[in-house]
Design an enzyme around this catalytic site. Structure first.
Site, PDB file in Angstrom:
ATOM      1  CG  ASP A 145      -2.094   0.953   1.017  1.00 53.76           C
ATOM      2  OD1 ASP A 145      -2.451   1.091  -0.070  1.00 53.76           O
ATOM      3  OD2 ASP A 145      -2.567   1.378   2.115  1.00 53.76           O
ATOM      4  CB  CYS A 199     -21.984  -9.948  -3.392  1.00 52.62           C
ATOM      5  SG  CYS A 199     -20.311  -9.362  -2.723  1.00 52.62           S
ATOM      6  CB  CYS A 205     -21.302  -4.000   2.655  1.00 53.09           C
ATOM      7  SG  CYS A 205     -21.645  -4.289   0.787  1.00 53.09           S
ATOM      8  CB  CYS A 209     -22.495   3.080   3.915  1.00 59.06           C
ATOM      9  SG  CYS A 209     -21.660   4.630   3.933  1.00 59.06           S
ATOM     10  CB  CYS A 225     -15.659   6.953   2.090  1.00 60.22           C
ATOM     11  SG  CYS A 225     -15.016   5.425   3.181  1.00 60.22           S
ATOM     12  CB  CYS A 259     -19.209  -8.599   4.689  1.00 59.62           C
ATOM     13  SG  CYS A 259     -18.893  -9.735   3.712  1.00 59.62           S
TER      14      CYS A 259
END
Length: 393
Positions: A145, A199, A205, A209, A225, A259
């Site tokens: 990352d 999924c 999910c 949010c 987000c 999830c």
């Protein structure tokens, strides 16, 4: 990193090499290893361009600046022939959302409750990369990352998992509480089979949010987000997101925690990724008292240190404003006179949430000397206007 001995050229390949790599990766604490080719994500350039064109990257200008390298691993390193994708589990050993039940504490994303994962994983990746070079020769590069690498599409192509409707990677074996790292190599390794999407019709999910950051399934608008807003975004957090933010002060785990595939997730095995007790639901009262030195000391070796004390207190003050806890007012009043405009401004907002309307103007007059920034003055105007609206209604 380059092989220096001729023995490497005759090192075992194929299944024997892969078995050795799998065993070494497991010994180093990785949860899985998978292999893909650098040309395995042909859809990535168009998807990235669509994301950037929509402005979904917000203030993360580096995503556009590195677009070509990010979209195609061969632009990043033309010599790459195979890409190893490694995972390391960081699953929580308790409900990751306990902070939501107590607004006087702070919610810190599970991944940031201990050591910086970059430091933990990179050393292990380098050790595995050296192991690979000693057996197959060639050159290698390791990434965690820290470079323009699209780890999630590459991991899906490698069969590690699939990108769920929340755009995070999901694995049938690991759930979604895991970090990704990659080893680029000039060695030719047999690729694994890509994973398919599992999924189904689930939208857990998306509905979880708190800020409606998904304009549709499989698309994320980072500007909405809370992980982006509390970590990557440097300025004041827009008013529309402050109340939904609740007490989430660093990241947000709501979509991951929702999830159902996480029923297969396991608690972190690596000790440096297991949560520190003081970072699981810490009281806001203590965090609001941190000066720069105390902040650096508390978060030494933590990914939280990267955002700095001012941005961290910005987040804590929003949580304080949402807490309903009047005992926090003295600390908020002190921070309303802070040297950093981003701290002063959000402290004003928090006072507007906790103080009776009749007291706000008196507080403003007392703190007039600290009102030296247009953003802070705007916060006062909005706060006082909001207080008057509350009185009328």
């Amino acid at each position: 990193m380059t092989a220096a001995t001729p023995e490497a050229a005759s090192a075992p390949t194929g299944r024997k090499l892969r078995a050795a790599l799998d065993a070494k990766a497991q010994a180093l604490g990785f949860s899985s290893l998978a292999v893909t080719r650098p040309d395995a994500i042909p859809q990535a350039p168009a998807r990235l361009r669509h994301f950037l064109d929509a402005g979904f990257h917000g203030s993360m200008a580096w995503m556009a600046e590195t677009e070509a390298r990010r979209a195609d691993p061969r632009v990043l390193w033309p010599e790459v022939r195979s890409i190893l994708i490694l995972t390391m589990n960081y699953g929580p050993d308790r409900d990751p959302l306990t902070h939501l039940a107590d607004p006087t504490v702070a919610g810190i994303s599970v991944y940031a409750r201990h050591r910086d994962y970059h430091d933990v994983i990179k050393g292990k990746l380098k050790e595995l990369a050296s192991f690979l070079v000693s057996r197959s020769g060639g050159d290698v590069k390791v990434f965690v990352d820290t470079a323009p690498v699209m780890e999630k599409p590459l991991a899906a192509a490698a069969g590690t998992g699939w990108q769920g409707k929340h755009t995070n990677l999901v694995s049938r074996q690991l759930g979604s509480w895991f970090f990704l790292g990659s080893i680029f190599t000039t060695a030719e390794l047999e690729p694994d089979t890509p994973e398919t999407d599992h999924c189904g019709s689930c939208k857990a999910c998306l509905t979880a949010c708190p800020t409606d950051a998904f304009p549709e399934a499989y698309r994320l608008d980072a500007r909405r987000c809370l992980s982006y807003l509390t970590i990557e975004h440097a300025g004041p957090i827009p008013h529309e997101f402050r109340q939904p933010m609740g007490n989430r002060i660093y990241g947000c785990d709501d979509c991951l925690a929702a999830c159902p595939w996480n029923k297969f997730a396991q608690a972190a095995q690596e000790a440096k990724l297991q949560a520190r007790a003081d970072l699981v639901d810490p009281p806001l009262a203590g965090l609001l008292k941190l000066d720069d030195a105390a902040f650096r000391q508390m978060f030494s070796g933590s990914p939280i240190k990267r955002i700095g004390r001012d941005r961290f207190l910005r987040n804590c003050l929003i949580a304080a404003g949402n807490s309903g806890d009047g005992s926090l007012i003295p600390d908020i009043l002190r921070l309303a006179g802070d040297a950093a405009p981003v701290v002063r401004g959000v402290a004003v907002w928090a006072l507007g949430r906790l103080l009776p309307a009749a007291e706000l103007d008196m507080v403003r007059q007392r703190l007039a000397s600290a009102e030296t920034d247009d953003g802070v003055r705007a916060e006062w105007r909005a706060t006082l206007t909001g207080a008057q609206e509350d009185i009328r209604h």
